[in-house]
Design a protein around this motif. Structure first.
Motif, short mmCIF file in Angstrom:
data_model
loop_
_atom_site.label_atom_id
_atom_site.label_comp_id
_atom_site.label_asym_id
_atom_site.label_seq_id
_atom_site.Cartn_x
_atom_site.Cartn_y
_atom_site.Cartn_z
N GLY B 59 0.80 -1.22 0.00
CA GLY B 59 0.00 0.00 0.00
C GLY B 59 0.82 1.26 0.00
N GLN B 60 2.12 1.14 0.00
CA GLN B 60 2.96 2.33 -0.07
C GLN B 60 4.15 2.07 -1.00
OE1 GLN B 60 5.06 3.14 3.58
NE2 GLN B 60 5.30 0.98 4.08
N VAL B 61 4.62 3.17 -1.58
CA VAL B 61 5.85 3.09 -2.37
C VAL B 61 7.00 3.28 -1.39
CG1 VAL B 61 7.17 4.16 -4.23
CG2 VAL B 61 4.68 4.08 -4.36
N TYR B 62 7.98 2.39 -1.43
CA TYR B 62 9.09 2.55 -0.48
C TYR B 62 10.41 2.07 -1.07
CZ TYR B 62 8.30 -2.44 0.56
OH TYR B 62 8.15 -3.80 0.47
N LEU B 63 11.47 2.53 -0.43
CA LEU B 63 12.80 2.08 -0.80
C LEU B 63 13.28 1.07 0.23
CD1 LEU B 63 14.61 5.45 -1.70
CD2 LEU B 63 13.76 3.73 -3.30
N LEU B 64 13.94 0.03 -0.26
CA LEU B 64 14.53 -0.95 0.63
C LEU B 64 16.03 -0.96 0.36
CD1 LEU B 64 13.84 -3.21 2.71
CD2 LEU B 64 13.88 -4.80 0.80
N LEU B 164 15.85 7.62 -9.02
CA LEU B 164 14.85 7.13 -8.08
C LEU B 164 13.63 8.04 -7.99
CD1 LEU B 164 17.30 5.91 -5.31
CD2 LEU B 164 15.82 4.46 -6.68
N LEU B 165 13.86 9.33 -7.76
CA LEU B 165 12.74 10.23 -7.48
C LEU B 165 11.70 10.28 -8.60
CD1 LEU B 165 11.78 11.89 -5.16
CD2 LEU B 165 12.98 13.87 -6.08
N PRO B 166 12.11 10.39 -9.88
CA PRO B 166 11.07 10.41 -10.94
C PRO B 166 10.20 9.16 -10.90
CG PRO B 166 13.22 10.97 -11.85
CD PRO B 166 13.46 10.53 -10.45
N ARG B 167 10.81 8.01 -10.65
CA ARG B 167 10.04 6.77 -10.60
C ARG B 167 9.13 6.75 -9.38
NH1 ARG B 167 15.01 5.09 -12.95
NH2 ARG B 167 14.68 3.82 -14.81
N ILE B 168 9.66 7.23 -8.25
CA ILE B 168 8.85 7.29 -7.02
C ILE B 168 7.62 8.17 -7.25
CG2 ILE B 168 8.84 8.13 -4.64
CD1 ILE B 168 11.89 7.37 -4.60
N ARG B 169 7.86 9.37 -7.81
CA ARG B 169 6.76 10.32 -8.07
C ARG B 169 5.71 9.68 -8.97
NH1 ARG B 169 9.58 15.36 -7.19
NH2 ARG B 169 9.40 15.45 -4.92
N GLN B 170 6.20 9.03 -10.02
CA GLN B 170 5.29 8.38 -10.98
C GLN B 170 4.40 7.36 -10.27
OE1 GLN B 170 5.18 9.11 -14.41
NE2 GLN B 170 3.32 7.88 -14.25
N LEU B 171 5.05 6.53 -9.46
CA LEU B 171 4.31 5.48 -8.76
C LEU B 171 3.33 6.06 -7.75
CD1 LEU B 171 7.19 2.92 -8.19
CD2 LEU B 171 5.19 2.58 -9.63
N GLN B 172 3.77 7.13 -7.07
CA GLN B 172 2.89 7.75 -6.06
C GLN B 172 1.68 8.40 -6.74
OE1 GLN B 172 5.80 10.15 -4.07
NE2 GLN B 172 6.11 8.66 -2.42
N GLU B 173 1.91 8.95 -7.95
CA GLU B 173 0.79 9.56 -8.68
C GLU B 173 -0.21 8.50 -9.13
OE1 GLU B 173 2.08 12.06 -11.93
OE2 GLU B 173 3.29 13.19 -10.49
N ASP B 174 0.33 7.35 -9.56
CA ASP B 174 -0.56 6.28 -10.01
C ASP B 174 -1.55 5.88 -8.92
OD1 ASP B 174 0.79 6.31 -12.31
OD2 ASP B 174 1.94 4.48 -12.00
N GLN B 175 -1.11 6.03 -7.69
CA GLN B 175 -1.95 5.61 -6.58
C GLN B 175 -3.12 6.56 -6.39
OE1 GLN B 175 -0.16 5.96 -2.69
NE2 GLN B 175 -1.15 4.09 -2.00
N SER B 176 -2.82 7.88 -6.46
CA SER B 176 -3.85 8.85 -6.13
C SER B 176 -4.75 9.17 -7.33
CB SER B 176 -3.21 10.15 -5.64
OG SER B 176 -2.24 10.59 -6.56
#
Lengths: 147, 176
Positions: B59-64, B164-176
């Motif tokens: 349910g969240q985008v995260y870095l491991l 990383l950040l562009p991909r994170i933003r993209q994924l976070q946008e897909d959610q909302s």
């Protein structure tokens, strides 16, 4: 002194190969384990296989392979397990597939090309060589240039 | 004319090898990209009686981030991880690889703790499931637990901003 040096140079490097004390149920299992660790690449020191490498990861992967062998899994199952995680790169013998066609195909192809040229070279000459073929010998050419 | 063919072959080979110099053999393509992350449940480094699993993080985008106190490159990476944590754009989880818990804890006390939580993989099993072959490695995992990207080697601000950040933003946008 010289002899000692030669001895040192010839000393088999595999004596330093990593050693684990592992128990197997059957000789087949042991053979499978040996075969697999010889054929699987250590990802850390990329030009060593799992059997030879002393890296921590190689040791972990050896144990993983050992446990899978002990639990009766086939060599293919174990390879699939590792390829799913590390990609084809873990295999020292990559599978024949679309992106490895060049890798597998080129050596036989080059051999065939070589054989073709060899055959052409051999058949283009008359079977009985004429001893006095002028200027066909490069040495003659060299001599001609001398004053 | 008779030298043309060997010369061409030589030049071709030379060019091939020359450009091959730029390839980094340490950067291996991971077969896990765009595949579900392997299931894991591991004890927390700071509270070993508590565990955290893949399902808890859905349910969240995260870095491991895979690290260890024995890993020299992780030390170089650490200030950047602190900066990434400070910017608070993505939760950062740590996967502590084959480490002594007391040394890992000391590291975090000494240099600061950028992680939302740190999972301790002392046996190195989960790390193998993730196809890790050297620390540090950083995985980007989406809401559904799918690995979307992996970076091998120390993350810097440049890599964070560009990779990383562009991909994170993209994924976070897909959610909302």
């Amino acid at each position: 002194m010289k002899r000692a040096l030669i001895l040192i140079l010839l000393w088999p490097g595999w004596l330093w190969a990593a050693i684990d004390v592992l128990q197997f149920d059957t000789p087949e299992q042991e053979a499978r384990f040996q075969q697999l660790t010889q054929e699987l690449r250590c990802l850390v020191c990329q030009n060593q296989n799992l059997a030879d490498s002393d890296a921590d990861l190689a040791r972990d992967l050896r144990m993983e392979v050992y446990e899978m062998v002990k639990s009766g899994q086939s060599a293919d199952e174990i390879k699939t397990f590792l390829v799913a995680r590390y990609g084809d790169f873990v295999l020292y013998r990559p599978p024949v597939q679309r992106n490895t066609l060049l890798l597998w195909g080129l050596p036989p192809l080059l051999l065939l090309i070589g054989l073709f040229f060899l055959w052409r070279f051999l058949t283009s000459r008359p079977a009985t060589t004429e001893p006095e073929a002028p200027a066909s010998d490069p040495l003659d050419l060299l001599q001609d240039e001398e004053p | 004319m008779r030298f043309a063919v060997p010369l061409l072959i030589f030049l071709g080979l030379g060019l091939l090898l020359f450009f091959g110099l730029d390839n980094d053999p340490r950067k291996l393509p991971s077969p896990l990209i765009d595949k579900p992350a392997p299931a894991f449940t591991l004890p927390l480094l700071e509270e070993p009686d508590q565990t955290l699993g893949k399902d808890d993080l859905l349910g969240q985008v995260y870095l491991l981030n895979v690290w260890g106190s024995w890993c020299v490159a992780c030390r170089t990476e650490h200030p950047y991880l602190m900066e990434i944590a400070r910017r608070n754009e993505v939760p950062l989880y740590g996967l502590n690889w084959r480490d002594r818990p007391e040394e890992a804890s000391r590291w975090l006390k000494q240099y600061g703790n950028p992680y939302t939580a740190v999972l301790a993989d002392q046996a190195g099993r989960t790390v193998i499931d993730f196809g890790v072959y050297g620390a540090p490695e950083t995985f980007l995992i989406d809401q559904k637990g799918v690995i979307r990207y992996k970076y091998v080697g120390p993350v810097t601000m440049e890599i964070y901003e560009q990779e990383l950040l562009p991909r994170i933003r993209q994924l976070q946008e897909d959610q909302s």
